[in-house]
Scaffold this active site. Structure first.
Site, PDB file in Angstrom:
ATOM      1  N   GLU A 114     -27.660  25.127 -16.028  1.00 21.07           N
ATOM      2  CA  GLU A 114     -27.031  26.079 -15.103  1.00 21.07           C
ATOM      3  C   GLU A 114     -27.486  27.471 -15.508  1.00 21.07           C
ATOM      4  O   GLU A 114     -27.680  27.737 -16.680  1.00 21.07           O
ATOM      5  CB  GLU A 114     -25.496  26.042 -15.184  1.00 21.07           C
ATOM      6  CG  GLU A 114     -24.861  24.780 -14.664  1.00 21.07           C
ATOM      7  CD  GLU A 114     -24.825  23.705 -15.740  1.00 21.07           C
ATOM      8  OE1 GLU A 114     -24.696  24.053 -16.925  1.00 21.07           O
ATOM      9  OE2 GLU A 114     -24.940  22.513 -15.389  1.00 21.07           O
ATOM     10  N   TYR A 126     -37.997  28.674 -13.984  1.00 19.30           N
ATOM     11  CA  TYR A 126     -37.714  27.235 -14.002  1.00 19.30           C
ATOM     12  C   TYR A 126     -38.431  26.517 -12.865  1.00 19.30           C
ATOM     13  O   TYR A 126     -38.904  25.389 -13.032  1.00 19.30           O
ATOM     14  CB  TYR A 126     -36.198  26.987 -13.951  1.00 19.30           C
ATOM     15  CG  TYR A 126     -35.514  27.340 -15.257  1.00 19.30           C
ATOM     16  CD1 TYR A 126     -35.865  26.689 -16.436  1.00 19.30           C
ATOM     17  CD2 TYR A 126     -34.540  28.334 -15.310  1.00 19.30           C
ATOM     18  CE1 TYR A 126     -35.270  27.026 -17.642  1.00 19.30           C
ATOM     19  CE2 TYR A 126     -33.932  28.668 -16.516  1.00 19.30           C
ATOM     20  CZ  TYR A 126     -34.302  28.015 -17.672  1.00 19.30           C
ATOM     21  OH  TYR A 126     -33.711  28.348 -18.868  1.00 19.30           O
TER      22      TYR A 126
HETATM   23  C1  COA Z   1     -36.502  33.364 -18.195  1.00 14.73           C
HETATM   24  C2  COA Z   1     -37.286  33.547 -19.493  1.00 14.73           C
HETATM   25  C3  COA Z   1     -36.779  32.530 -20.534  1.00 14.73           C
HETATM   26  C4  COA Z   1     -38.787  33.288 -19.213  1.00 14.73           C
HETATM   27  O1  COA Z   1     -39.503  33.364 -20.427  1.00 14.73           O
HETATM   28  P1  COA Z   1     -40.970  34.057 -20.489  1.00 14.73           P
HETATM   29  O2  COA Z   1     -41.543  33.808 -21.829  1.00 14.73           O
HETATM   30  O3  COA Z   1     -40.858  35.477 -20.060  1.00 14.73           O
HETATM   31  O4  COA Z   1     -41.761  33.233 -19.350  1.00 14.73           O
HETATM   32  P2  COA Z   1     -43.302  32.819 -19.331  1.00 14.73           P
HETATM   33  O5  COA Z   1     -44.151  34.004 -19.702  1.00 14.73           O
HETATM   34  O6  COA Z   1     -43.497  31.595 -20.126  1.00 14.73           O
HETATM   35  O7  COA Z   1     -43.480  32.524 -17.773  1.00 14.73           O
HETATM   36  C5  COA Z   1     -44.011  31.311 -17.264  1.00 14.73           C
HETATM   37  C6  COA Z   1     -44.058  31.431 -15.756  1.00 14.73           C
HETATM   38  O8  COA Z   1     -42.720  31.506 -15.213  1.00 14.73           O
HETATM   39  C7  COA Z   1     -42.687  32.431 -14.116  1.00 14.73           C
HETATM   40  N1  COA Z   1     -41.846  33.592 -14.491  1.00 14.73           N
HETATM   41  C8  COA Z   1     -41.337  33.874 -15.706  1.00 14.73           C
HETATM   42  N2  COA Z   1     -40.559  34.988 -15.658  1.00 14.73           N
HETATM   43  C9  COA Z   1     -40.616  35.417 -14.379  1.00 14.73           C
HETATM   44  C10 COA Z   1     -40.039  36.526 -13.703  1.00 14.73           C
HETATM   45  N3  COA Z   1     -39.230  37.413 -14.322  1.00 14.73           N
HETATM   46  N4  COA Z   1     -40.282  36.667 -12.373  1.00 14.73           N
HETATM   47  C11 COA Z   1     -41.080  35.781 -11.719  1.00 14.73           C
HETATM   48  N5  COA Z   1     -41.659  34.691 -12.313  1.00 14.73           N
HETATM   49  C12 COA Z   1     -41.423  34.530 -13.625  1.00 14.73           C
HETATM   50  C13 COA Z   1     -44.125  32.849 -13.864  1.00 14.73           C
HETATM   51  O9  COA Z   1     -44.681  31.895 -12.974  1.00 14.73           O
HETATM   52  C14 COA Z   1     -44.735  32.696 -15.245  1.00 14.73           C
HETATM   53  O10 COA Z   1     -46.121  32.504 -15.228  1.00 14.73           O
HETATM   54  P3  COA Z   1     -47.104  33.818 -15.146  1.00 14.73           P
HETATM   55  O11 COA Z   1     -46.613  34.816 -16.142  1.00 14.73           O
HETATM   56  O12 COA Z   1     -48.450  33.231 -15.498  1.00 14.73           O
HETATM   57  O13 COA Z   1     -46.989  34.315 -13.743  1.00 14.73           O
HETATM   58  C15 COA Z   1     -37.174  35.022 -20.026  1.00 14.73           C
HETATM   59  O14 COA Z   1     -37.491  35.910 -18.987  1.00 14.73           O
HETATM   60  C16 COA Z   1     -35.799  35.373 -20.575  1.00 14.73           C
HETATM   61  O15 COA Z   1     -35.511  35.130 -21.747  1.00 14.73           O
HETATM   62  N6  COA Z   1     -34.925  35.985 -19.745  1.00 14.73           N
HETATM   63  C17 COA Z   1     -33.622  36.424 -20.209  1.00 14.73           C
HETATM   64  C18 COA Z   1     -32.712  35.260 -20.545  1.00 14.73           C
HETATM   65  C19 COA Z   1     -32.594  34.274 -19.401  1.00 14.73           C
HETATM   66  O16 COA Z   1     -32.485  34.665 -18.252  1.00 14.73           O
HETATM   67  N7  COA Z   1     -32.591  32.970 -19.743  1.00 14.73           N
HETATM   68  C20 COA Z   1     -32.530  31.902 -18.727  1.00 14.73           C
HETATM   69  C21 COA Z   1     -31.150  31.514 -18.396  1.00 14.73           C
HETATM   70  S1  COA Z   1     -30.401  30.586 -19.715  1.00 14.73           S
END
Ligand code: COA
Length: 172
Positions: A114, A126
């Site tokens: 969630e 995701y």
């Molecule tokens: C969500 C989260 C875990 C993603 O981690 P990340 O290391 O930044 O993501 P990645 O670099 O591995 O991204 C992989 C792909 O996901 C998608 N993506 C990731 N973040 C995105 C964003 N903010 N907006 C759009 N697409 C996104 C893209 O397709 C990306 O590939 P690309 O960079 O080649 O376009 C990170 O942004 C985070 O920690 N956010 C704050 C906490 C949170 O919201 N946690 C999830 C709920 S528990």
């Protein structure tokens, strides 16, 4: 200068990580909702034999973490966060792929999670990792914020598993 993801390595959590993991949950995931993942709760999850806490670190500094509970058939991703300084560099993808691979190896049929429905960046993340949106749950967070439930199927839950028998001690 942006961090190169190849400097980041993955490992399982150690007891001393609980405080930093809890603080990142408070600041990056639970902000504005109160703090439910206290250091004590994180430490409990780390001690739980059915839960994996995965850490990404760079030169000894914790830059991301994920907590996933493994049931018999289903897994639940409780938390996943990457420090803002390390976002969009593939760290989240690497961690989630590690967890997905572990779940696949453990025979898990599907992974569920969630997240705050307004967290559009995470929703896209995701989706990019093969999750689909399954339901909105109004008031899920302290009665004031809507959650979105997402899931990723790893195998057909009705599929027959390969035959496996406990090896006889004599034949080994
Ligand atoms: C969500 C989260 C875990 C993603 O981690 P990340 O290391 O930044 O993501 P990645 O670099 O591995 O991204 C992989 C792909 O996901 C998608 N993506 C990731 N973040 C995105 C964003 N903010 N907006 C759009 N697409 C996104 C893209 O397709 C990306 O590939 P690309 O960079 O080649 O376009 C990170 O942004 C985070 O920690 N956010 C704050 C906490 C949170 O919201 N946690 C999830 C709920 S528990």
């Amino acid at each position: 200068m942006p961090t190169r993801p190849q400097n980041v390595s993955l490992r399982l959590a150690r007891p001393g990580d609980a405080g930093v993991v809890a603080a990142l949950s408070r600041d990056l995931i639970e902000s504005g909702l109160g703090w439910s993942w206290s250091p004590e709760r994180v430490a409990r999850a780390m001690r739980d034999r059915n839960t994996v806490t995965l850490i990404a670190s760079e030169r000894g500094k914790l830059v991301a973490f994920g907590i996933m509970y493994f049931g018999d058939e289903h897994a639940h991703l409780s938390l996943l966060a990457v420090r803002p300084s390390h976002q969009r560099q593939g760290v989240g993808r690497r961690m989630l792929e590690w967890l997905l691979q572990s779940a696949l190896t453990a025979g898990i049929a599907s992974i569920h999670l969630e997240l705050r429905a307004a967290n559009h960046g995470a929703r896209r993340f995701y989706r990019a990792l093969g999750f689909v949106e399954t339901a909105y749950i109004p008031g899920y967070y302290q009665g004031k914020e809507m959650a979105l439930r997402m899931m990723r199927e790893l195998r057909d839950p009705r599929a027959r598993l390969p035959d496996w028998r406990l090896p006889s001690p004599k034949s080994s």
